[in-house]
Write an enzyme that holds these catalytic residues in place. Structure first.
Site, short mmCIF file in Angstrom:
data_model
loop_
_atom_site.label_atom_id
_atom_site.label_comp_id
_atom_site.label_asym_id
_atom_site.label_seq_id
_atom_site.Cartn_x
_atom_site.Cartn_y
_atom_site.Cartn_z
N PHE A 16 -9.21 20.20 -24.11
CA PHE A 16 -9.70 18.84 -24.23
C PHE A 16 -10.95 18.74 -23.34
CE2 PHE A 16 -9.98 14.32 -23.15
CZ PHE A 16 -10.20 13.85 -24.43
N THR A 17 -11.86 17.84 -23.67
CA THR A 17 -13.16 17.79 -22.99
C THR A 17 -13.04 17.72 -21.46
OG1 THR A 17 -13.17 15.41 -23.35
CG2 THR A 17 -14.45 16.73 -24.91
N PHE A 38 -21.55 13.78 -24.28
CA PHE A 38 -21.23 12.84 -25.36
C PHE A 38 -21.03 11.41 -24.86
CE2 PHE A 38 -16.70 12.32 -24.47
CZ PHE A 38 -16.40 13.48 -23.76
N ARG A 72 -16.40 14.04 -32.62
CA ARG A 72 -15.66 15.13 -31.99
C ARG A 72 -16.16 16.43 -32.62
NH1 ARG A 72 -12.99 13.20 -27.33
NH2 ARG A 72 -15.13 13.73 -26.95
N LYS A 96 -2.17 6.69 -23.47
CA LYS A 96 -1.88 6.95 -24.89
C LYS A 96 -0.42 6.61 -25.21
CE LYS A 96 -5.79 9.88 -25.52
NZ LYS A 96 -6.31 10.21 -26.84
N TYR A 124 0.85 -1.21 0.00
CA TYR A 124 0.00 0.00 0.00
C TYR A 124 0.88 1.24 0.00
CZ TYR A 124 -3.60 3.37 1.26
OH TYR A 124 -4.44 4.45 1.26
N ASP A 131 0.40 19.17 -21.27
CA ASP A 131 -0.37 17.93 -21.24
C ASP A 131 0.36 16.97 -22.17
OD1 ASP A 131 -2.06 15.81 -21.90
OD2 ASP A 131 -3.89 16.99 -21.70
N1 F0G Z 1 -5.59 15.11 -22.13
C1 F0G Z 1 -5.63 14.68 -23.40
C2 F0G Z 1 -4.87 15.40 -24.45
C3 F0G Z 1 -6.38 13.54 -23.73
O1 F0G Z 1 -6.43 13.13 -24.98
C4 F0G Z 1 -7.08 12.86 -22.70
C5 F0G Z 1 -7.92 11.71 -23.00
C6 F0G Z 1 -7.01 13.36 -21.39
C7 F0G Z 1 -6.25 14.49 -21.16
C8 F0G Z 1 -7.74 12.70 -20.28
O2 F0G Z 1 -7.08 11.51 -19.95
O3 F0G Z 1 -8.81 9.75 -20.42
O4 F0G Z 1 -6.76 9.25 -19.08
O5 F0G Z 1 -8.56 10.66 -18.14
N2 F0G Z 1 -8.28 11.36 -24.14
C9 F0G Z 1 -9.08 10.19 -24.45
C10 F0G Z 1 -9.45 10.18 -25.92
C11 F0G Z 1 -10.26 10.00 -23.57
O6 F0G Z 1 -10.22 9.29 -26.29
O7 F0G Z 1 -8.97 11.01 -26.68
P1 F0G Z 1 -7.86 10.23 -19.37
#
Ligand code: F0G
Length: 481
Positions: free
Chosen positions: A131-132, A454, A388, A265, A79, A222
């Site tokens: 990013f979303t 979405f 998107r 990624k 842990y 990022d």
């Molecule tokens: N920043 C970027 C540039 C991303 O593409 C993503 C996630 C995140 C932050 C958030 O990371 O999903 O690990 O919490 N992109 C995914 C996509 C969801 O499908 O493009 P996460």
């Protein structure tokens, strides 16, 4: 990596052997229609068993290497004080040159901690593009995201090598207007996801830093797609053609004050991290880690994933790994350009992006062309992409729809998962769909969550165009596949 054949054509070449495979099934078009109807015309709500190619995302869907899998077997499930954490720390120090590490369960958890620590109500957060999840977290903390991209960023038919660059004049003006003390930090996203995986240049990153540093504003990268951004710098930026991906990443990190990333990624695992050399930034975030994520040495990740990430961070600096998705995307985009299908150029980092506003220019933006195209493409191919566009934008405070800058169907290319025949098949079905594009109509919501709609929203077609499209498909290909 790409290789030139004797007739001059260039193809992506896999620099690995495939030793484990996962079976897929190609269901007939009728079944695909039923599945997308049940999913409320939202590709997120499809079941994996109904998919032939899963091009929804490159997040957590990459093939791991043998070395990553082997590392998982020797994880230390303590842990507190896990050796796995220290192996990840060694990798971060070696590759990023950063002293401090905070592990988190995935990228958005890092965004949550950054928002919690640094974004105060009324702040602005300038960035090359949102990013979303980034936007959701910064908004929830009371901040406002400012997207300060350059003039070429939204041009889907461009040859600009660095559409992810920040516009320095806009940045200067935004900071003057807000006042430096109201800027939480500046964020640069490595290969801007929502505008087609477009990179920024090292020069631009350096210029942004030079602008913000004297004002006491720190620079966040990022780095979710950091190896791809580094790969493009090597390919496209003068002076870097012979620099290793490792050295490029190290240089990017030496410019940034802090890097956070989704490990799902470039690193080909499931997890995330925040890393920095700035003790003050680290110390400010650190108390929140065990509150929201987990103890300091696991932060919400399993020890197995931490081990795989320690290896993945080193492996993403291999030229062949860094380019594995980018070169496949380039090939896929090339096929579609040959067939006259409108796609975003230049080819970017994580996916092939089809320009829905040009593909189905008869569907108004208020009827979600990118969402409609994602559903139509699933019916025509069994391949799942991701909307998107405006579906991925939440409503504003008055409840009005916010039209997205671009309406894209993203066909993600997970690293080392699909082969040339898959891209040829997908390109062929997309061309068929383009030839029958007049059959595609719009969508409207009948279930709509208030945040990140979405993911779970459900829609129905305006007119029964799903059935008409399926019938046209069966006329050409029969009732099989
Ligand atoms: N920043 C970027 C540039 C991303 O593409 C993503 C996630 C995140 C932050 C958030 O990371 O999903 O690990 O919490 N992109 C995914 C996509 C969801 O499908 O493009 P996460």
């Amino acid at each position: 990596m790409s290789i030139r054949l004797s007739d001059g054509t260039e193809i992506p070449i896999e620099m690995h052997k495939v030793r484990i495979v996962q079976k897929t099934r190609l269901a007939p078009a009728r079944e695909r229609l039923k599945a997308i109807e049940e999913a409320g015309y939202n590709t997120f709500l499809l079941r994996s068993r109904d998919l032939f190619l899963d091009m929804l995302t490159d997040s957590g869907t990459n093939a791991m290497s043998d070395n990553q899998q082997a590392a998982m077997m020797q994880s230390d499930d303590a842990y507190a004080g896990s050796e796995s954490f220290y192996r990840l720390l060694d990798s971060v120090r070696e590759i990023f040159g950063y002293e401090y590490l905070l592990p988190v369960h995935q990228g958005r958890a890092a965004e949550h901690l950054l928002a919690k620590t640094f974004v105060k109500p009324g702040d602005v957060i300038p960035m090359n593009y949102h990013f979303t999840t980034t936007k959701a977290h910064f908004n929830l903390a009371g901040g406002k995201v400012l997207e300060l991209y350059g003039p070429e960023a939204l041009n889907t038919q461009s040859s600009h090598p660095f559409k992810g660059n920040m516009d320095l004049d806009r940045l200067r003006e935004a900071i003057t207007q807000a006042g430096p003390s109201n800027v939480s930090f500046v964020r640069m996203e490595a290969t801007t996801n929502l505008i087609g995986g477009q990179p920024f240049s090292m020069e631009n990153l350096r210029q942004v830093k030079a602008l913000v540093e004297p004002l006491g504003i720190f620079l966040v990268v990022d780095g979710s797609l950091i190896s791809e951004n580094a790969y493009f710098i090597r390919q496209r930026e003068a002076g870097y053609e012979n620099t290793s991906i490792r050295d490029i990443i190290r240089e990017m990190m030496s410019i940034a004050d802090l890097c956070y990333l989704s490990g799902r990624k470039s690193c080909s695992v499931r997890g995330g991290l925040i890393a920095t050399n700035r003790k003050d930034l680290h110390d400010a975030i650190r108390p929140w880690l065990p509150v929201y994520e987990g103890f300091f040495t696991y932060g919400g990740m399993s020890s197995k994933e931490i081990e795989a990430m320690a290896v993945g961070i080193r492996e993403m600096t291999d030229l062949e790994v860094a380019g594995s998705s980018a070169d496949a995307v380039k090939y896929f985009v090339g096929l579609l350009l040959q067939k006259g299908v409108p796609v975003v150029t230049p080819a970017g980092g994580l996916a092939c992006h089809v320009d829905a506003m040009r593909f189905i220019d008869h569907v108004p933006q208020s009827e979600y062309p990118a969402g409609a195209l994602a559903a139509a493409f699933f019916i025509a191919s069994g391949a799942r992409g991701m909307e998107r566009g405006s579906v991925s934008m939440d409503r504003d405070e008055e409840g009005r729809d916010v039209p997205s800058d671009l309406e894209l169907l993203r066909l993600a290319v997970p690293r080392r998962v699909y082969t040339m025949s898959h891209f040829q098949y997908a390109a062929d079905r997309l061309q068929w769909l383009y030839n029958h594009r007049r059959l595609i109509g719009g969508l409207e919501f009948y279930e709509e969550p208030p945040v990140l709609r979405f993911f779970a929203g459900r829609m129905k077609t305006k007119g029964d165009w799903g059935t008409a499209l399926t019938e046209a498909f069966e006329e050409d290909f029969g009732t099989g596949c």
